[in-house]
Scaffold this motif. Structure first.
Motif, PDB file in Angstrom:
ATOM      1  N   LEU A 134       0.881  -1.234   0.092  1.00  0.00           N
ATOM      2  CA  LEU A 134      -0.003   0.019  -0.057  1.00  0.00           C
ATOM      3  C   LEU A 134       0.941   1.270  -0.123  1.00  0.00           C
ATOM      4  O   LEU A 134       0.688   2.080  -0.622  1.00  0.00           O
ATOM      5  CB  LEU A 134      -0.824  -0.253   1.307  1.00  0.00           C
ATOM      6  CG  LEU A 134      -2.077  -1.144   1.154  1.00  0.00           C
ATOM      7  CD1 LEU A 134      -2.590  -0.935   2.466  1.00  0.00           C
ATOM      8  CD2 LEU A 134      -3.067  -0.954   0.025  1.00  0.00           C
ATOM      9  N   PHE A 135       1.951   1.343   0.862  1.00  0.00           N
ATOM     10  CA  PHE A 135       2.826   2.412   0.891  1.00  0.00           C
ATOM     11  C   PHE A 135       3.831   2.508  -0.286  1.00  0.00           C
ATOM     12  O   PHE A 135       4.200   3.698  -1.020  1.00  0.00           O
ATOM     13  CB  PHE A 135       3.347   2.468   2.041  1.00  0.00           C
ATOM     14  CG  PHE A 135       4.214   3.807   2.422  1.00  0.00           C
ATOM     15  CD1 PHE A 135       3.125   4.780   3.055  1.00  0.00           C
ATOM     16  CD2 PHE A 135       5.417   4.071   2.103  1.00  0.00           C
ATOM     17  CE1 PHE A 135       3.531   5.861   3.515  1.00  0.00           C
ATOM     18  CE2 PHE A 135       5.838   5.494   2.046  1.00  0.00           C
ATOM     19  CZ  PHE A 135       5.106   6.283   3.065  1.00  0.00           C
ATOM     20  N   ASP A 136       4.526   1.339  -0.753  1.00  0.00           N
ATOM     21  CA  ASP A 136       5.642   1.503  -1.669  1.00  0.00           C
ATOM     22  C   ASP A 136       5.216   1.386  -3.037  1.00  0.00           C
ATOM     23  O   ASP A 136       5.890   1.845  -4.084  1.00  0.00           O
ATOM     24  CB  ASP A 136       6.297   0.259  -1.381  1.00  0.00           C
ATOM     25  CG  ASP A 136       7.173   0.440  -0.096  1.00  0.00           C
ATOM     26  OD1 ASP A 136       6.982   1.629   0.456  1.00  0.00           O
ATOM     27  OD2 ASP A 136       7.981  -0.580   0.253  1.00  0.00           O
ATOM     28  N   ALA A 137       3.954   0.995  -3.304  1.00  0.00           N
ATOM     29  CA  ALA A 137       3.414   0.942  -4.964  1.00  0.00           C
ATOM     30  C   ALA A 137       3.579   2.300  -5.697  1.00  0.00           C
ATOM     31  O   ALA A 137       3.588   3.210  -4.980  1.00  0.00           O
ATOM     32  CB  ALA A 137       1.927   0.570  -4.712  1.00  0.00           C
ATOM     33  N   PRO A 138       3.993   1.904  -6.771  1.00  0.00           N
ATOM     34  CA  PRO A 138       4.075   3.298  -7.596  1.00  0.00           C
ATOM     35  C   PRO A 138       2.863   4.013  -7.770  1.00  0.00           C
ATOM     36  O   PRO A 138       1.718   3.328  -7.773  1.00  0.00           O
ATOM     37  CB  PRO A 138       4.710   2.717  -8.976  1.00  0.00           C
ATOM     38  CG  PRO A 138       4.078   1.454  -9.207  1.00  0.00           C
ATOM     39  CD  PRO A 138       4.113   0.791  -7.451  1.00  0.00           C
ATOM     40  N   THR A 139       2.840   5.396  -7.651  1.00  0.00           N
ATOM     41  CA  THR A 139       1.498   6.085  -8.012  1.00  0.00           C
ATOM     42  C   THR A 139       1.889   7.319  -8.505  1.00  0.00           C
ATOM     43  O   THR A 139       3.014   7.947  -8.683  1.00  0.00           O
ATOM     44  CB  THR A 139       1.027   6.804  -6.412  1.00  0.00           C
ATOM     45  OG1 THR A 139       2.144   7.241  -5.866  1.00  0.00           O
ATOM     46  CG2 THR A 139       0.490   5.475  -5.569  1.00  0.00           C
ATOM     47  N   ASP A 143      -1.599   1.080 -15.202  1.00  0.00           N
ATOM     48  CA  ASP A 143      -2.718   0.398 -14.092  1.00  0.00           C
ATOM     49  C   ASP A 143      -1.236  -0.007 -13.050  1.00  0.00           C
ATOM     50  O   ASP A 143      -0.582  -0.796 -13.499  1.00  0.00           O
ATOM     51  CB  ASP A 143      -3.429  -0.634 -14.733  1.00  0.00           C
ATOM     52  CG  ASP A 143      -4.169  -1.213 -13.805  1.00  0.00           C
ATOM     53  OD1 ASP A 143      -4.187  -1.045 -12.624  1.00  0.00           O
ATOM     54  OD2 ASP A 143      -4.916  -2.165 -14.136  1.00  0.00           O
ATOM     55  N   SER A 144      -1.636   0.291 -11.781  1.00  0.00           N
ATOM     56  CA  SER A 144      -0.521   0.156 -10.993  1.00  0.00           C
ATOM     57  C   SER A 144      -1.194  -1.437 -10.257  1.00  0.00           C
ATOM     58  O   SER A 144      -0.020  -1.958  -9.448  1.00  0.00           O
ATOM     59  CB  SER A 144      -0.599   0.874  -9.725  1.00  0.00           C
ATOM     60  OG  SER A 144      -1.827   0.979  -8.677  1.00  0.00           O
ATOM     61  N   ASN A 145      -2.159  -1.810 -10.635  1.00  0.00           N
ATOM     62  CA  ASN A 145      -2.497  -3.058  -9.899  1.00  0.00           C
ATOM     63  C   ASN A 145      -1.867  -4.337 -10.264  1.00  0.00           C
ATOM     64  O   ASN A 145      -1.403  -5.115  -9.405  1.00  0.00           O
ATOM     65  CB  ASN A 145      -4.157  -3.347 -10.375  1.00  0.00           C
ATOM     66  CG  ASN A 145      -5.208  -2.445  -9.571  1.00  0.00           C
ATOM     67  OD1 ASN A 145      -5.704  -2.638  -8.653  1.00  0.00           O
ATOM     68  ND2 ASN A 145      -5.511  -1.358 -10.389  1.00  0.00           N
ATOM     69  N   PRO A 146      -1.666  -4.642 -11.604  1.00  0.00           N
ATOM     70  CA  PRO A 146      -0.694  -5.551 -11.805  1.00  0.00           C
ATOM     71  C   PRO A 146       0.833  -5.495 -11.522  1.00  0.00           C
ATOM     72  O   PRO A 146       1.517  -6.360 -11.369  1.00  0.00           O
ATOM     73  CB  PRO A 146      -0.882  -5.828 -13.395  1.00  0.00           C
ATOM     74  CG  PRO A 146      -1.075  -4.689 -14.036  1.00  0.00           C
ATOM     75  CD  PRO A 146      -1.998  -3.950 -12.789  1.00  0.00           C
ATOM     76  N   ILE A 147       1.113  -4.176 -11.426  1.00  0.00           N
ATOM     77  CA  ILE A 147       2.700  -3.846 -10.869  1.00  0.00           C
ATOM     78  C   ILE A 147       2.886  -4.145  -9.641  1.00  0.00           C
ATOM     79  O   ILE A 147       3.825  -4.714  -9.387  1.00  0.00           O
ATOM     80  CB  ILE A 147       2.877  -2.430 -11.529  1.00  0.00           C
ATOM     81  CG1 ILE A 147       2.763  -2.092 -12.832  1.00  0.00           C
ATOM     82  CG2 ILE A 147       4.258  -2.098 -10.913  1.00  0.00           C
ATOM     83  CD1 ILE A 147       2.654  -0.636 -13.150  1.00  0.00           C
ATOM     84  N   ALA A 148       1.785  -3.735  -8.774  1.00  0.00           N
ATOM     85  CA  ALA A 148       2.036  -3.931  -7.203  1.00  0.00           C
ATOM     86  C   ALA A 148       1.262  -4.857  -6.564  1.00  0.00           C
ATOM     87  O   ALA A 148       1.501  -5.129  -5.476  1.00  0.00           O
ATOM     88  CB  ALA A 148       1.975  -2.250  -6.667  1.00  0.00           C
TER      89      ALA A 148
END
Length: 813
Positions: free
Chosen positions: A177-182, A531-536
């Motif tokens: 939740l914190f480290d994911a790319p945004t 899309d950050s979902n498949p990444i993180a």
């Protein structure tokens, strides 16, 4: 002594070798390696650079041209192997778990859990695992005989247990939740042929420092220019579509969009911001100047705003010529001026400024003025007690302000009710601003960010119940149209000035992480760009979301939502958490944030988020009930909502329900503790315990109270300030309470929690207090954020799950 020995023996008996069929092996990697990493001065770096590949979900990867595939450890029959080998296995824990991971047969090796290196002696590693999914990597550099390699887990206590799993799916984690790319910044060019996106992420290697990348991309989403080191900001595009201008290290740079040649337009621009093209050859910007630091022993407060550290900083407007670099001041004096909008065809600027530098009022006045550049003359368009934003449209002006704007032009309330001016409304000023038309009287969502298209229509980000969508306001038809972006929460948006308006927007949903999309307004067509979902969040189970509304005893529907742990067994009883804000805005449906509902559900809690009376986005009557209430309706809604929630979700254990909130929500937690014993544990973060001290000491206390306590002061409504203050009823508290506060909080000073802590301690109540050093009203730093999230879950585990070990490991018994 005998008891200790027996205890040690019993725990040792619980230890057993880990199932090798559930441990994956890969290697030998680079078997012709002359020197192992540990035999070089760069061993740690070599291993760290390999780690990401080992942690990935790939079944195989190539090293120096040779393909290697993961296979079960029990299939390995080998002695000494060259190069490196690695083991990988997944652990599931259902509570905070401690114990020792003992590795036999590996003479030189390192252990990493969730990417973090573990320290140990003689291949014995002391583990402390949060409730969740954990990936363990063991990198072996020297093994005499792989047939002798075994791994075992020795629990610290009988309740400590780990489960090995070959399941590739995992539960949601705090790190994700914190480290994911945004996407933290975006900007679409006027011709829609390029866009900029700034992406931020975090990692164990960089700690609290962000990894930031800004890219210029074309319509095919291909990167044509990349900023990776020093990061640019303050982007603006030239109207003729030739240039992109940005601020970098105090210098204003101009990038040619065709040749990518860079020119420095101006230097020494520290304190400059809000750059925007006025026409093809000149750029408007704000330039702030702070007073020189002095060694004075005293500070003479000149007004209420002087409590703010930046109150004496003055900002003026300037115009820069892009050919010569010459800059001229457009405004001057002791008052700060803020650019609202510019119209080069009219040769005019729309500017807002305070009426006085230091105003003694709960509703400071804002003056809206128009500057004609050719004559350098300023015309006042009015002075307003409530004002948010203004923009040109055709020959008129849009204004966003509260219902009381222009003597209540936007009110749709009974005369006996006081309006909540945080509930933004849309207006149109015509006839040289002499006439005002309220455009949103029949529109319940609260108006937020406003942008105007070339045809005079407006793009508006609103608060609509617990969502933040985009609407298009059609000026000619005077109607609002919701844009189907597919987002619950539109975070940022940028638009083109092409005939068919294009939008670039980022956003998320309650159960789906951030995405970046392109939206064609005329075609109502959306295209996913990133899309950050498949990444993180690949192979991650996301808790299920259900809508849950109820009708309170006053006949008003109160909205809410419930997050359910994945694969929840509804034949058993489960603990629950109730979250609320209760202030003047709803708890929105973002995927993550400071309060991670999905993470709480992943830790086994049923989470109920309730939107009590007083919030904007539900209509003026609903929001107006926030005024002079200080929890009256809100507390009732939370208690009634919790009862309705428990009635429907009968698999929730009524004796194991916790509640928490922050800021106004922290105030609500304290207040509820004086009104009910329905909760078994409570957390108040940055809460208000005494309305009078908050009003007088918080940087914005008197301003917020200007709406929340409108026309009420300690001298004319002492009952409101005292009887609604939780500390005046501290003796009624029976629920265990944790107070959390940043010791540098300027919004709600830490004294608010200290006051309540002092009262409850003297009353011999069950209270804990945790201060975060150097933290303000919110906790941003990565290390503090993880500690804060852990603190809240550890406290609830102790109180609601009868599992005190996590809390004790952090704060002692």
């Amino acid at each position: 002594m005998a008891l200790l020995t027996l205890s040690s023996l019993s725990l040792a008996a619980l230890a057993a070798p880990l199932d090798q069929s559930k441990i994956q092996f890969i290697g030998p990697l680079a078997e012709d390696m002359q020197a192992k990493p540990f035999q070089t001065p760069h061993g740690d770096v070599i291993i760290n650079n390999l780690l990401a590949q080992l942690e990935s979900n790939k079944e195989s990867f190539v090293v120096f041209g040779k393909k290697h595939k993961w296979q079960p450890l029990d299939k390995i029959n080998a002695l000494t192997l060259g190069g490196l080998q690695a083991l990988k296995f997944n652990i599931e824990t259902n509570r905070f778990t401690q114990g020792s991971l003992n590795i036999k047969g590996i003479e030189q090796g390192q252990v990493f859990i969730n990417g973090e290196k573990q320290s140990g002696e003689n291949q014995r590693y002391q583990l402390a695992l949060n409730n969740g999914s954990h990936t363990v990597i063991v990198i072996a550099q020297q093994v005499a005989n792989w047939n002798d390699v075994t791994l075992e887990f020795v629990p610290k206590a009988e309740t400590d247990a780990v489960t090995l799993t070959t399941n590739k799916t995992k539960r949601l984690s705090a790190k994700q939740l914190f480290d994911a790319p945004t996407i933290s910044g975006l900007s679409l060019s006027p011709d829609a042929k390029h866009y900029l996106s700034t992406t931020k992420r975090y990692s164990d290697k960089t700690g609290n420092d962000t990894i930031t990348t800004t890219e210029l991309k074309n319509t095919n989403n291909q990167t044509v220019y990349r900023f990776e080191e020093a990061q640019p900001s303050q982007f603006t595009w030239s109207p003729d579509n030739q240039f992109l201008v940005y601020l970098l290290n105090g210098e204003l740079k101009q990038l040619n969009r065709k040749t990518f040649a860079i020119k420095t337009l101006a230097s020494g621009l520290e304190g400059a911001s809000n750059f925007s093209y006025y026409n093809d050859n000149s750029i408007l910007f704000s330039w702030s100047k702070s007073p020189e630091e002095t060694n004075s022993l005293t500070k003479h407060h000149k007004g209420l705003q002087d409590r703010w550290s930046y109150a004496r900083t003055v900002s003026q407007l300037y115009l820069l010529d892009t050919h010569s670099g010459l800059t001229k001041a457009l405004t001057e004096g002791v008052l700060s001026h803020q650019l609202e909008d510019a119209n080069s065809n009219r040769g005019k600027l729309l500017i807002s400024r305070p009426v006085m530098a230091m105003q003694a009022s709960t509703h400071p006045e804002t003056e809206l003025v128009e500057l004609t550049l050719k004559s350098n003359s300023i015309k006042s368009l009015g002075k307003f007690k409530t004002f948010n934003q203004a923009k040109y449209t055709a020959n008129n002006i849009y204004v966003v302000a509260g219902p009381d704007f222009k003597n209540g032009a936007g009110r749709v309330l009974p005369q006996t009710m006081l309006a909540n001016n945080y509930d933004g409304q849309l207006y149109l000023l015509t006839d040289n601003a002499k006439k005002v038309t309220a455009l949103s009287k029949q529109f319940d969502p609260a108006i937020g960010t406003l942008e105007v298209l070339s045809n005079g229509d407006a793009l508006i980000k609103v608060t609509e119940k617990d969502t933040q969508p985009l609407y298009l306001y059609d000026l000619s038809k005077q109607r609002f149209k919701k844009l189907d972006t597919g987002f619950d929460i539109v975070e940022q948006f940028s638009f083109s000035n092409t005939r068919n308006t294009q939008l670039l927007l980022s956003g998320s949903n309650a159960s789906s992480a951030q995405q970046l999309k392109r939206f064609d307004v005329s075609k109502n067509k959306v295209e996913l760009i990133w899309d950050s979902n498949p990444i993180a969040y690949a192979n991650t189970t996301i808790p299920k979301l259900e809508e849950f509304n109820f009708t309170n005893k006053r006949g008003v529907e109160i909205s809410g939502r419930v997050y359910l742990p994945s694969n929840i067994d509804k034949t058993k009883k489960h603990p629950a958490l109730v979250y609320y804000y209760g202030g003047t805005s709803p708890v929105t449906r973002g995927f993550t944030g400071r309060y991670p509902f999905n993470l709480w559900a992943a830790n086994g809690y049923v989470v109920y988020v309730v939107q009590p009376t007083g919030a904007t986005g539900f209509g003026q009557t609903f929001s107006a009930q926030h005024v002079n209430a200080w929890g009256d309706y809100t507390a009732d809604d939370i208690m009634q909502g919790t009862e309705a929630f428990l009635a429907k979700y009968d698999f929730v254990d009524r004796s194991k329900v916790g509640n928490l909130g922050a800021s106004y929500g922290g105030f609500m937690t304290m207040l509820l503790a004086t009104k009910t014993d329905m909760f078994s544990a409570s957390i108040a973060h940055a809460g208000i315990s005494n309305l009078t001290s908050y009003w007088g000491e918080g940087w914005w206390g008197y301003l917020y109270s200007g709406e929340a306590s409108k026309n009420s002061f300690p001298w004319n409504n002492s009952e409101l300030y005292s009887q609604h203050s939780p500390v005046f009823h501290a003796d009624k508290v029976t629920t265990p309470l944790l107070l959390i506060h940043g010791d540098s909080d300027t919004n709600v000073p830490v004294g608010e929690s200290l006051t309540m802590y002092t009262a409850l301690k003297l009353l011999n109540k069950d209270v804990e207090m945790i201060e975060y050093k150097g933290a303000n009203h919110q906790i941003f730093a990565r290390d503090k954020r993880f500690n804060w999230w852990n603190t809240m879950l550890a406290y609830f585990d102790k109180e609601l799950k009868n599992e005190p070990q996590w809390w004790d490991s952090m704060y002692g018994q």
